[in-house]
Design a protein around this motif. Structure first.
Motif, PDB file in Angstrom:
ATOM      1  N   ARG A  94       0.861  -1.193   0.000  1.00  0.00           N
ATOM      2  CA  ARG A  94       0.000   0.000   0.000  1.00  0.00           C
ATOM      3  C   ARG A  94       0.895   1.239   0.000  1.00  0.00           C
ATOM      4  NH1 ARG A  94      -3.946   1.830   2.990  1.00  0.00           N
ATOM      5  NH2 ARG A  94      -2.742   1.582   4.905  1.00  0.00           N
TER       6      ARG A  94
ATOM      7  N   ASP B   2      -6.916   3.416   2.669  1.00  0.00           N
ATOM      8  CA  ASP B   2      -6.980   3.793   4.080  1.00  0.00           C
ATOM      9  C   ASP B   2      -8.388   3.617   4.642  1.00  0.00           C
ATOM     10  OD1 ASP B   2      -4.295   4.402   4.131  1.00  0.00           O
ATOM     11  OD2 ASP B   2      -4.574   6.573   4.083  1.00  0.00           O
TER      12      ASP B   2
ATOM     13  N   TYR C  88       4.931   4.253   1.851  1.00  0.00           N
ATOM     14  CA  TYR C  88       4.247   2.984   2.064  1.00  0.00           C
ATOM     15  C   TYR C  88       3.511   3.060   3.391  1.00  0.00           C
ATOM     16  CZ  TYR C  88       6.931   1.808  -1.952  1.00  0.00           C
ATOM     17  OH  TYR C  88       7.445   1.819  -3.224  1.00  0.00           O
ATOM     18  N   GLY C  89       2.214   2.739   3.376  1.00  0.00           N
ATOM     19  CA  GLY C  89       1.352   2.952   4.527  1.00  0.00           C
ATOM     20  C   GLY C  89       1.446   1.917   5.623  1.00  0.00           C
ATOM     21  N   ASP C  90       1.867   0.709   5.299  1.00  0.00           N
ATOM     22  CA  ASP C  90       1.866  -0.371   6.290  1.00  0.00           C
ATOM     23  C   ASP C  90       3.254  -0.781   6.740  1.00  0.00           C
ATOM     24  OD1 ASP C  90      -0.944  -0.591   6.201  1.00  0.00           O
ATOM     25  OD2 ASP C  90      -0.794  -1.774   4.374  1.00  0.00           O
ATOM     26  N   VAL C  91       4.269  -0.261   6.093  1.00  0.00           N
ATOM     27  CA  VAL C  91       5.650  -0.548   6.474  1.00  0.00           C
ATOM     28  C   VAL C  91       6.391   0.785   6.565  1.00  0.00           C
ATOM     29  CG1 VAL C  91       5.636  -2.852   5.432  1.00  0.00           C
ATOM     30  CG2 VAL C  91       6.451  -0.915   4.091  1.00  0.00           C
TER      31      VAL C  91
ATOM     32  N   PRO D 244       0.170   1.371  11.407  1.00  0.00           N
ATOM     33  CA  PRO D 244      -0.313   0.963  10.089  1.00  0.00           C
ATOM     34  C   PRO D 244      -1.820   1.094   9.996  1.00  0.00           C
ATOM     35  CG  PRO D 244       0.304  -0.960  11.359  1.00  0.00           C
ATOM     36  CD  PRO D 244       0.675   0.255  12.173  1.00  0.00           C
ATOM     37  N   LYS D 245      -2.311   1.362   8.771  1.00  0.00           N
ATOM     38  CA  LYS D 245      -3.748   1.477   8.533  1.00  0.00           C
ATOM     39  C   LYS D 245      -4.155   0.403   7.528  1.00  0.00           C
ATOM     40  CE  LYS D 245      -3.828   6.480   9.011  1.00  0.00           C
ATOM     41  NZ  LYS D 245      -4.067   7.740   8.314  1.00  0.00           N
TER      42      LYS D 245
ATOM     43  N   ASP E  63      -5.235  -2.911   5.432  1.00  0.00           N
ATOM     44  CA  ASP E  63      -4.697  -4.252   5.223  1.00  0.00           C
ATOM     45  C   ASP E  63      -3.175  -4.214   5.310  1.00  0.00           C
ATOM     46  OD1 ASP E  63      -5.221  -6.724   2.652  1.00  0.00           O
ATOM     47  OD2 ASP E  63      -3.622  -6.566   4.064  1.00  0.00           O
ATOM     48  N   SER E  64      -2.613  -4.936   6.231  1.00  0.00           N
ATOM     49  CA  SER E  64      -1.165  -4.950   6.388  1.00  0.00           C
ATOM     50  C   SER E  64      -0.544  -6.241   5.858  1.00  0.00           C
ATOM     51  CB  SER E  64      -0.784  -4.741   7.859  1.00  0.00           C
ATOM     52  OG  SER E  64      -1.346  -5.761   8.645  1.00  0.00           O
ATOM     53  N   LYS E  65      -1.269  -6.978   5.053  1.00  0.00           N
ATOM     54  CA  LYS E  65      -0.754  -8.245   4.504  1.00  0.00           C
ATOM     55  C   LYS E  65       0.269  -7.997   3.438  1.00  0.00           C
ATOM     56  CE  LYS E  65      -5.023 -10.566   5.479  1.00  0.00           C
ATOM     57  NZ  LYS E  65      -6.272 -10.984   5.017  1.00  0.00           N
TER      58      LYS E  65
END
Length: 170
Positions: free
Chosen positions: A58, A80, A128-131, A165-166, A168-170
């Motif tokens: 993301r 988000d 990058y939103g989740d990392v 993190p916002k 889906d963090s997969k």
């Protein structure tokens, strides 16, 4: 304008992400139509995703607009604000500078594809939103940093960095 031979377009598999993120992009390939046509002001790609494959981490772009249209199959758009199922003909777009981290994931049991069109800024930054990672593009070269701007040397815990993190963090 000459007709573009889609089958002659260069194909890129995986991503330019450092590990372990590059390894998470298995099942992704893109046909570089804009590159094949010699376009310089914007990119045009068809991204093919095998069942279960993500298109990217993301992310959101500081200087580049993006437009996507699902061509085949069914994809899940993760932003988000949540998730949206997208099918052939469905479109989405993101304005440069708007921090809405997004990506497509193929959660179906069949291959899927989408067209992605984006501007090509000479200097670009994507977050990058989740990392805890950013990419900086300058002169055609990519450099990765943490969100705080320090040089990236591998994954670090977002909670320890104060970044939550916002989505889906997969």
């Amino acid at each position: 304008m000459p007709k573009i031979d889609i089958n002659a377009a260069p194909v890129k598999t995986g991503s330019i992400y450092p590990e372990p993120y590059n390894g998470q992009m298995a099942g992704r390939r893109s046909q570089r139509l804009g590159e094949h046509a010699g376009l310089t002001q914007f990119g045009v790609n068809i991204v093919h995703l095998e069942a279960g494959a993500p298109a990217s981490l993301r992310h959101w772009h500081l200087r580049e607009d993006e437009f996507a249209m699902v061509l085949t199959g069914e994809l899940v758009l993760v932003e988000d604000a949540g998730e949206t199922v997208m099918r052939a003909g469905d479109c989405a777009a993101w304005q440069a500078g708007v921090p809405d981290a997004h990506r497509f994931i193929n959660r179906s049991q069949a291959p899927a594809s989408f067209l992605i069109v984006g501007s090509k800024a000479e200097e670009e930054e994507a977050t990058y939103g989740d990392v805890d990672m950013k990419i900086h593009i300058s002169g055609g070269k990519a450099r990765f940093t943490y969100h705080d701007g320090s040089d990236w040397s591998g994954p670090r815990d977002l909670a320890a960095s104060g970044i939550a993190p916002k989505g889906d963090s997969k």
